[in-house]
Design a protein around this motif. Structure first.
Motif, short mmCIF file in Angstrom:
data_model
loop_
_atom_site.label_atom_id
_atom_site.label_comp_id
_atom_site.label_asym_id
_atom_site.label_seq_id
_atom_site.Cartn_x
_atom_site.Cartn_y
_atom_site.Cartn_z
N ALA A 78 -48.96 14.58 9.83
CA ALA A 78 -47.94 15.57 9.46
C ALA A 78 -48.38 16.97 9.89
O ALA A 78 -47.56 17.77 10.34
N GLY A 103 -47.67 17.45 13.51
CA GLY A 103 -46.28 17.35 13.90
C GLY A 103 -45.89 15.97 14.42
O GLY A 103 -44.76 15.76 14.85
N VAL A 125 -45.49 13.34 12.68
CA VAL A 125 -44.48 12.85 11.74
C VAL A 125 -43.95 14.05 10.97
O VAL A 125 -44.60 15.09 10.88
N THR A 126 -42.77 13.89 10.41
CA THR A 126 -42.17 14.99 9.65
C THR A 126 -42.71 15.01 8.23
O THR A 126 -43.23 14.02 7.73
N GLY A 127 -42.57 16.14 7.60
CA GLY A 127 -42.95 16.28 6.20
C GLY A 127 -44.14 17.19 6.01
O GLY A 127 -44.83 17.57 6.97
N GLU A 128 -44.37 17.54 4.77
CA GLU A 128 -45.49 18.38 4.39
C GLU A 128 -46.73 17.50 4.28
O GLU A 128 -46.69 16.42 3.69
N ARG A 170 -47.11 13.88 2.17
CA ARG A 170 -47.25 12.58 2.87
C ARG A 170 -48.50 11.85 2.38
O ARG A 170 -48.49 10.65 2.15
#
Length: 108
Positions: free
Chosen positions: A48, A51, A53-56, A60
């Motif tokens: 994460a 970048g 994968v999405t999310g904080e 995660r």
């Protein structure tokens, strides 16, 4: 009568030894669960942070740790690196583990 006392002593000793080994085995399993959860959480946080994968990142990490039955104690993001501490409850105590994930040294 002495034979009965000897047999009772052997049974009691064997029972105590088996209970001790079962407790040690359970603690070992909890420790391995904590290590696996920490590894997965750190990798998720690093993905994460980069970048991929999405999310904080720490959210995660907490999701992955919870899926493994662990709780995040600490989550720190340093650039693209993540350091995560997790705990797994066992017999009123907690097995803890720490993991660090990020790009290979020199690959940035």
């Amino acid at each position: 009568m002495p034979g009965t006392l000897l047999a009772a002593g052997i049974v009691a000793t064997t029972t105590l030894l088996a209970a001790g080994l079962a407790a040690a085995g359970g603690a070992s399993i909890a420790s391995q669960r904590a290590a696996g959860a920490a590894d997965a959480a750190a990798l998720a946080a690093a993905d994460a942070a980069s970048g991929a994968v999405t999310g904080e990142p720490c959210t995660r990490a907490a999701e992955l740790a919870a899926a493994a039955g662990a709780h995040i104690e600490r989550c720190e993001i340093e650039g693209l690196y993540a350091v995560v501490d997790v705990s797994v409850p066992y017999a009123g105590l907690a097995a803890t583990a720490r993991a660090r994930a990020g790009p290979a040294p020199g690959s940035q």
